[in-house]
Design an enzyme around this catalytic site. Structure first.
Site, PDB file in Angstrom:
ATOM      1  N   ILE A  93       3.302  69.374  38.697  1.00 52.37           N
ATOM      2  CA  ILE A  93       2.065  68.830  38.105  1.00 52.37           C
ATOM      3  C   ILE A  93       2.338  68.008  36.861  1.00 52.37           C
ATOM      4  O   ILE A  93       1.409  67.420  36.299  1.00 52.37           O
ATOM      5  CB  ILE A  93       1.083  69.960  37.772  1.00 52.37           C
ATOM      6  CG1 ILE A  93       1.682  70.928  36.759  1.00 52.37           C
ATOM      7  CG2 ILE A  93       0.652  70.690  39.027  1.00 52.37           C
ATOM      8  CD1 ILE A  93       0.697  71.961  36.271  1.00 52.37           C
ATOM      9  N   GLY A  94       3.544  67.988  36.389  1.00 55.15           N
ATOM     10  CA  GLY A  94       3.835  67.213  35.201  1.00 55.15           C
ATOM     11  C   GLY A  94       5.247  67.472  34.735  1.00 55.15           C
ATOM     12  O   GLY A  94       6.006  68.231  35.357  1.00 55.15           O
ATOM     13  N   GLY A 136      11.688  69.568  30.947  1.00 54.99           N
ATOM     14  CA  GLY A 136      11.890  69.539  32.381  1.00 54.99           C
ATOM     15  C   GLY A 136      10.580  69.444  33.118  1.00 54.99           C
ATOM     16  O   GLY A 136       9.637  68.795  32.656  1.00 54.99           O
ATOM     17  N   LYS A 137      10.513  70.168  34.231  1.00 54.02           N
ATOM     18  CA  LYS A 137       9.349  70.052  35.105  1.00 54.02           C
ATOM     19  C   LYS A 137       8.343  71.175  34.853  1.00 54.02           C
ATOM     20  O   LYS A 137       8.692  72.252  34.382  1.00 54.02           O
ATOM     21  CB  LYS A 137       9.799  70.103  36.574  1.00 54.02           C
ATOM     22  CG  LYS A 137      10.671  68.925  36.976  1.00 54.02           C
ATOM     23  CD  LYS A 137      11.055  69.024  38.446  1.00 54.02           C
ATOM     24  CE  LYS A 137      12.024  70.172  38.680  1.00 54.02           C
ATOM     25  NZ  LYS A 137      12.539  70.164  40.092  1.00 54.02           N
ATOM     26  N   ASP A 147       1.143  71.222  19.383  1.00 48.14           N
ATOM     27  CA  ASP A 147       0.396  70.017  19.778  1.00 48.14           C
ATOM     28  C   ASP A 147      -1.054  70.397  20.056  1.00 48.14           C
ATOM     29  O   ASP A 147      -1.512  70.398  21.198  1.00 48.14           O
ATOM     30  CB  ASP A 147       1.048  69.391  21.013  1.00 48.14           C
ATOM     31  CG  ASP A 147       0.351  68.088  21.414  1.00 48.14           C
ATOM     32  OD1 ASP A 147      -0.449  67.569  20.613  1.00 48.14           O
ATOM     33  OD2 ASP A 147       0.605  67.613  22.534  1.00 48.14           O
TER      34      ASP A 147
END
EC number: 2.7.11.1
Length: 1503
Positions: free
Chosen positions: A143-144, A149-150, A265
């Site tokens: 999904i992103g 990494g993934k 964030d």
């Protein structure tokens, strides 16, 4: 293995060689005949043998070799390439992410050592969520991706169930640092268990691809949800949903911050929504991949969300953007942007700006903020205000917890009908935007948790209200003082600048007086005069002056006299607005003010009699405020200082302690008697301040009073009538509350020779108050004993009318107009001069408080009067002795500037709480010999004449006065030191007792007090004199370190005789209240200042902790000249009836004259008159000399703050005759009012040139003005006064004098520090209620509170910046308990008084902040009943200062009781101020369950 075969080979070779050799040898055989046969046979035989052997060896070798080759153990593996060992190799994890190696293969797991352990919490091995089996995970889709990494959407199989999860997979090539970062980023979500925080289901770290498994939120991120549902986000229900979401976002961040986790964030894109619409703050790390427009890339290939990043994190270097790590503060910035997104339909922040524009305008220039969100919702402005809080400078931003609290409150309010008190509650909830270091708040360990977690750096001021068995305990903490206008204005010691710590503990007496008198001791005024701390402390209505039961806590930050003047002018303005009450309130304010001067100079300065032109130039008011007027100064002076201080100053100090509230009864009280309105105000002040000293003083009217043929029975009757009027109007609630006192006083007066009618009237009017005081302490007997410890020398010069007025004024009848001759006025000025000035010469009341009386004065009640009286008395003796030697000295004393006189009047008024009562009585007594009117006028004329004579003498003896002051200092140090010890500690509270500005031209209470105190001098009540000076904010005055220590006798030439009873260090025997009517611009203060000088210098603070106290000794020394600043100031410029007590000893007369000279300026007098405080009969001429006569105090005095004050006030010759300005300076309870009164007169005159104290425009500690004081008039005056103050500010002496005076009572140390206005916490019926906290203390209040009191609402009101913590424990810091017990009493009685000047200044300065803050709270048993219960205190309390003043300033703590009492006083109850940034008070308001009623509403109200 190779060895044996090699050997065998060798053997084989050897055998072959032998065989060959043998065959070769045998080959050639010659063929011969028979004869050659034997040799051939030999050779063949040897050959055969050799061959056989060789064969055998060969066979053996061959067999050996064969056997070796067949041996199974022999392995030649080294010669082979055998790869069987490498079968265990595991293929890379990338190839088989979810497949484990075959079982038959040996696997080496990743060592645990290489894994970073969680920094905060390591879950148990059993419950390790990290042990998620990889084989239980099934990946669905990617999904992103992120830097790590993934990010995969997957499923996890747990038993029979399957759940969706989000898996963050760390790339296999990650280095150890990246691995560590990856795991740490997941820590908050792994450790924290919160409904609004994303949960990390587990970690997989046993193999190379590290995995973090997060819960899956069905509705995705909030940003996408809002954008998709934008069409449907309409209506109230959706608005409420958004509000709830905002609260949840803030709650999630607050939970992270609580455990010191940071969000990397924070933005709407990282807030995820569950199926039930709950928001979870988290971070999958895919923000950049999904919302690239929200990020920018730096040169080093790092990306960050520019529009959500706090400006302080971004910088540039050589055109390269650099970013710093997130902090809590930057998280708050991001939170504000996130909430803005939420309320603005998930719009991009600064959507109209490009990234470069955002970088320049938002990050670098910081001049662009997000606009108000488009969402329409209730209180949308408040919602936006919360966002703006988040975008303040880092140190000013609220904590996440604060934001959450504010949002929750707004959300709740949006769902209910609007509340009337919304703004107050909102303000209470608002975080303090002033940055502060939480470490500054460590003074109270109990607050550490709150300070660190919530307030942290933002906590500016913290008021802790602790409910103890003794009642409510108040701890006030504020940040280390910042250099501000206080510093700028302060001419005080360098040490006194920055952080001023004031400890204020309401005395039991104070509380009882305030809350409710004993059950059976209610005054006609409706006020009981309990000697105990009332169980219930009525809330002081800052806006309802008519509420007699109102009480408030007033804190004043130590600061330069200018500062104090600044605030007093503000107070003055209000007072000026209401001239009738101006005097009392001004007196109150003045009393609070303290001049910051050195101890030595302080004493002299306070003694306006010094020849120093500075002193003479200072208005009497200023002098008074600096020295005699401010019992606070005395309080803060050390024992030595108190000893140095003349007994009268000690009395004043005690008055401040005990008569703090009395001080609040401005001279206006006397006017109030004349004018019902004023009367009301005065009554309130009276109520507020116990009239310790003054109550005793009237009782202490010495034989001189009784002997004074000049006393006009009519005047006494008038006084009595006035007093009764106040009583009936509940104006004299504090001092008048006890009819017992009245009776006692009447008895005393009768014993003293007063006619029964006179006694009846005066007792009824002024004596009621005094008697109440006496009730509180044996002070009533002071009158009898007073009757003249020193004989005529201990004359309490009571201007017939002025004194009457003072009595009328009740505690406030401190005769602000009359200047207490705290100085050595009693020095024998030729009797002729006094009689010559018959008008100016007020009848001298020899109010000597008997030892018990003084002790009682030391007790909250009697203490006040005795201080002044003793000081006056001692001075009288000294003066009598000295006057004969140098009549000029008395003249010098008289020579004090009119401002001095005004100051003296104010001080007298403030100092002579009872004194004013006495002065009234004295005046009445004075009038007795004459027909009421005739004698009154005659007396006034005589007083005026005496004042003029004194003025002449002052001119002649200014130098002598200085010398005298020095002598007084030394003698007073010997005598007055003792006296001051007894006086300053015991009397300050009582000082504010009665103030009759009208006719009381000069109340030479100092002489009477000095004499009376002189006998009691040994008794040291220094602690009451000045508030605890310990660095510990909560330290109480009662602690031993607060005891005053005899100061070196070297203090100037303080007159030994000044404290005739100087031998008694503890308590002044019988306060002699000399109230002299100052004719035109005559200053009785000059003499007074000298006495004060002696006392002040003598006393110094033991504790090195409180700079306030440290400076206070100086201030006190400043006060010392008039030992009882009140007495000093009280000398009114108003002409008093001509009649002069014929019996008055020349010194007493001189004292009276000096007192008159010390009388406040004309302006002050006129102010007093106008305020109708001076309404006392005896045509109170409004100080005919508009410009205070400049008397040159002695050099010492000149150097001392008093001299400075005098000089400044004199320099404030511009000191306009303040006909409309009350001159009253209540140094004790009404210190602030006195200060205001003083400021109005003295400041208008001298402050206009010198002191900025009244300047409300100057920002308070909180940068707030006292405009909220409800003293608009006062503020206006303060502005005038401020101008004067500014001028005076230029004259550092005056400025410092005032500051020192105000700060004196607080602590010399604080004096050194910048004097920050202490927020005034006002409690009033109308205020918010901490009723639950304000519980009556049966023990403290032996007498049941009046039903009215019980019925009254108790309220603690704060304005925006006050944070109140309510703890159910004895003291926020246990260590404080015992100390509080000891120091509390004195602190209560003394700190407020001691901080009188500083307190006043604080009141003034912090008035702006405090009044704005509306800080008012009511405490029932905050303080131990007994210690604080000094009768003086209770009387003082019962005779609270008029509400007007009280509403502006919290009443000073009840007058301090004698040492014996205040160590006991309220060990637990304390209201302390600890250094903190004075910039502001924390807006955050925490209320205990105890504050249910006040709770939120109170919290809001606090704001």
């Amino acid at each position: 293995m190779p060895g044996p075969p090699a050997l065998r080979r060798r053997l084989l070779l050897l055998l072959l060689v032998l065989l060959i050799a043998g065959s070769a040898g045998a080959a050639p055989l010659p063929q011969t005949g028979a004869g050659e046969a034997p040799p051939a046979a030999e050779v063949s035989s040897s050959f055969v043998i050799l061959c056989v052997c060789s064969l055998i060896i060969l066979i053996v070798l061959i067999a050996n070799c064969v056997s070796c080759c067949k041996d199974p153990e022999i392995d030649f593996k080294e010669f082979e390439d055998n790869f069987d060992d490498e079968i265990d190799f595991t293929p890379p994890a990338e190839d088989t992410p979810s497949v484990q190696s075959p079982a038959e293969v040996f696997t080496l797991s990743v060592p645990n050592i290489s894994l970073p352990a969680p920094s905060q919490f390591q879950p148990s091995v059993e419950g390790l969520k990290s042990q998620v089996a990889r084989h239980s995970l099934n990946y669905i889709q990617e999904i992103g991706n992120g830097w790590f990494g993934k990010v995969l959407l997957g499923e996890i199989y747990t038993g029979t169930s399957v759940a969706r999860v989000i898996v963050k997979e760390l790339k296999a090539s990650a280095n150890p640092k990246e691995q560590d970062t990856f795991l740490k980023n997941g820590e908050p979500y792994y450790i924290l268990q919160h409904p609004n925080i994303l949960q990390c289901v587990g970690q997989c770290v046993e193999a190379i691809p590290y995995l973090l498994v997060f819960e899956f939120c069905d509705l995705g991120d909030l940003k996408a949800y809002l954008r998709s549902e934008q069409e449907h986000m309409r209506g109230d229900s959706q608005t409420m949903l958004l509000q709830r979401m905002a609260c949840e976002v803030a709650a999630g961040l607050a939970a992270m911050h609580k455990l010191h986790f940071l969000h990397s964030d924070l933005a709407l894109r990282n807030c995820f929504l569950t199926s039930d619409l709950n928001v979870k703050v988290g971070d999958y790390g895919i923000g950049f991949s999904r919302y690239k427009e929200d990020y920018i890339e730096t040169d080093d290939k790092k990306v960050f969300p520019l529009r959500w990043t706090a400006p302080e994190l971004v910088t540039s270097f050589q055109d390269r953007l650099l970013t710093a790590d997130q902090t809590k503060y930057s998280n708050i910035w991001s939170l504000g942007v996130t909430l803005w997104e939420l309320f603005d339909n998930a719009a991009q922040p600064y959507s109209n700006l490009s990234n470069l524009d955002v970088l320049n305008q938002v990050i670098r220039e910081r001049d662009t903020k997000l606009p108000k969100p488009q969402l329409e919702q209730p209180y949308s402005d408040r919602w936006y205000e919360v966002l703006q809080f988040c975008w303040l400078s880092p140190e000013k931003r609220p904590a996440a917890e604060d934001v959450h609290r504010l949002l929750t409150y707004l959300r709740l309010q949006s769902q209910r009908d609007s509340e009337v008190d919304f703004e107050q509650q909102w303000n209470a909830l608002k975080p303090n935007t002033n940055s502060r270091d939480s470490s500054n708040n460590a003074a109270f360990p109990i607050l550490d948790h709150f300070a660190r977690d919530r307030l942290g750096r933002e906590m500016e001021e913290v008021l802790t209200v602790t409910e103890t068995s003794q009642g409510l305990s108040f701890e006030y903490v504020w940040e280390a003082a910042k250099h501000d206008h206080f510093d700028e204005r302060s001419r005080g010691h360098l040490d006194e600048g920055l952080s001023y710590t004031s400890i204020f503990y309401p005395v039991e007496v104070f509380e009882s007086s305030l809350s409710d008198p004993g059950p059976g001791k209610q005054d006609d005024s409706g006020q009981d005069v309990p000697l105990r701390v009332p169980g219930v402390v009525p809330v002081f209505d800052a806006h309802n002056l008519s509420v007699g039961s109102d009480y408030y806590i007033q804190l004043e930050e130590k600061s330069g006299s200018n500062l104090e003047l600044d605030y007093p002018p503000a107070l003055l303005t209000t007072d000026m607005d209401n001239p009738e009450r101006t005097g009392p309130e001004l007196s109150q304010l003045t009393a609070l003010r303290s001049v910051e001067l050195e101890e030595s100079s302080t004493d002299e300065d306070f003694f306006q009699s010094s020849t120093d032109p500075k002193d003479s130039s200072l208005p009497g008011d200023l002098h008074v405020t600096s020295g005699p007027e401010s019992p606070f100064n005395n309080i803060f002076n050390d024992v030595d200082k108190s000893e140095d201080l003349p007994s009268h100053q000690k009395i004043f100090d005690l008055m401040e302690l005990n008569g703090v509230q009395a001080d609040f009864k401005p001279a206006t009280l006397s006017s109030s008697l004349d004018n019902p309105k004023e009367s009301v105000i005065t009554g309130h002040f009276e109520k507020e301040k116990p009239r310790k000293i003054f109550d005793s003083e009237p009782l202490c009217l010495s034989d001189n009073l009784m002997h004074q043929d000049n006393f006009d029975p009519l005047n006494v009757q008038e006084l009595s009538e006035n007093f009764l009027f106040l009583q009936e109007k509940n104006l004299l609630k504090g001092s008048l509350s006890s009819k017992e006192h009245i009776n006692d006083l009447q008895t005393e007066l009768k014993n003293a020779g007063f006619t029964e009618a006179m006694l009846e009237t005066s007792c009824r009017n002024s004596l009621d108050t005094e008697l109440q005081f006496a009730e509180n302490k044996p002070g009533l007997s002071l009158l009898q004993e007073n009757v003249s410890t020193k004989g005529d020398d201990t004359d309490v010069m009571l201007t017939g009318d002025t004194l009457s007025t003072s009595l009328q004024s009740s505690p406030e009848v401190q005769v602000p107009p009359t200047s207490f001759e705290t100085e050595e006025t009693p020095r024998r000025v030729p009797p002729d001069s006094l009689p010559t000035q018959g008008e100016t010469q007020p009848t001298c009341l020899d109010v000597i408080v008997p030892e018990d009386c003084l002790h009682q004065d030391i007790s909250p009640d009697a203490v006040t009067v005795p201080v002044e009286i003793l000081s006056t008395d001692a001075r009288t003796h000294s003066l009598d002795n000295r006057s004969q030697d140098s009549p000029g000295e008395s003249e010098e004393t008289l020579r004090l500037t009119e401002s001095d006189s005004v100051l003296a009047d104010d001080i007298l008024a403030s100092r002579v709480s009872v004194g004013s009562s006495l002065p009234e009585l004295g005046q009445e007594l004075h009038n007795k010999p004459f027909s009421e009117d005739h004698h009154s006028h005659r007396r006034l004329e005589k007083n005026l004449e005496a004042v003029e004579t004194l003025n002449q003498l002052n001119s002649k003896d200014a130098a002598k006065e200085a010398g005298l002051v020095s002598a007084l200092s030394s003698d007073s140090t010997s005598q007055d030191s003792l006296l001051e010890d007894s006086l300053s500690a015991p009397f300050p509270a009582s000082e504010p007792s009665l103030e009759t500005p009208d006719s009381l031209e000069s109340v030479d209470v100092h002489e009477a007090l000095l004499d009376s105190l002189g006998s009691h001098t040994p008794q040291k009540l220094v602690p009451p004199d000045k508030p605890a000076d310990s660095g510990y904010e909560t330290e109480n005055l009662e602690s031993p370190e607060w005891t005053l220590h005899p100061a070196p006798e070297g203090t100037a030439d303080s007159e030994p005789a000044t404290t005739g009873d100087g031998g008694h260090s503890g308590l002044p025997p019988n306060p002699v209240i000399v109230i002299s009517d100052a004719g035109d611009g005559h200053r009785g203060t000059e003499v007074t200042p000298e006495t004060f000088t002696a006392g002040s210098q003598g006393s110094y603070r033991d504790s090195a902790y409180f700079s306030d106290n440290d400076s206070e000794p100086e201030k006190r020394s400043e006060e010392v000249p008039g030992t009882s600043p009140s007495a000093l100031v009280l000398v009114q410029e108003q002409p008093l009836p001509e009649p002069v007590l014929p019996e008055q000893s020349p010194a007493a007369q001189d004292s009276c004259l000096e007192a008159r000279k010390s009388q406040p300026d004309e302006s002050c007098l006129s102010a007093l008159h106008n305020s109708s405080d001076l309404e006392l009969r005896a045509t109170p001429e409004p100080a005919q000399t508009g410009v205070p006569q400049q008397v040159h105090p002695t050099e010492d005095e000149a150097s001392s703050p008093w001299s400075v004050l005098n000089a400044e006030l004199s320099s404030g010759d511009d000191f306009e005759t303040q006909d409309d300005r009350p001159c009253t300076l209540a140094s004790t309870g009404t210190n602030t009012n006195e200060l205001l009164a003083y400021t109005n007169s003295a400041l208008d005159k001298s402050l206009s040139s010198h002191s900025e104290g009244p300047k409300l425009k100057e920002p308070d500690i909180e940068g707030k003005y006292l405009g909220k004081l409800g003293v608009s008039g006062m503020l206006d005056l303060s502005e005038d006064g401020m101008d004067a103050d500014e001028e005076d500010e230029n004259s550092d002496d005056s400025d410092e004098d005032l500051r020192a005076f105000n700060l004196h009572s607080l602590s010399s140390e604080s004096e050194d520090e910048t004097e920050h206005p202490v927020p005034i916490i006002l409690s009033n019926e109308d205020g918010r209620h901490l009723r639950s906290l304000l519980k009556p203390t049966a023990a403290n209040a032996p007498d049941p509170l009046p039903e009215d009191w019980k019925k009254e609402k108790k309220a603690v009101t704060f304005f925006d910046d006050v944070t109140v913590y309510l703890f159910d424990q004895e003291t926020p810091t246990k260590e404080l308990g015992p100390c509080g017990g000891e120091a509390c009493g004195p602190d209560l009685s003394g700190p407020a008084p001691a901080s009188g000047s500083p307190y006043l200044s604080r009141c003034i300065n912090s008035e702006s902040s405090t009044d704005e803050e509306g800080g008012g709270f009511e405490w029932d048993d905050d303080f131990s009943p007994d210690p604080f219960m000094s009768k003086t205190t209770s009387n003082l309390l019962s005779s609270k200062p008029s509400l007007q003043t009280s509403k502006y300033f919290s009443p000073p703590p009840p007058a301090r009781s004698t040492e014996q009492s205040w160590p006991h006083s309220a060990p637990y109850s304390r209201f302390s101020i600890s250094p903190a940034n004075i910039a502001s008070f924390s807006l955050t308001h925490l209320t205990d369950s105890d504050i249910e009623q006040g709770g939120s509403s109170e919290d809001g109200e606090k704001d």
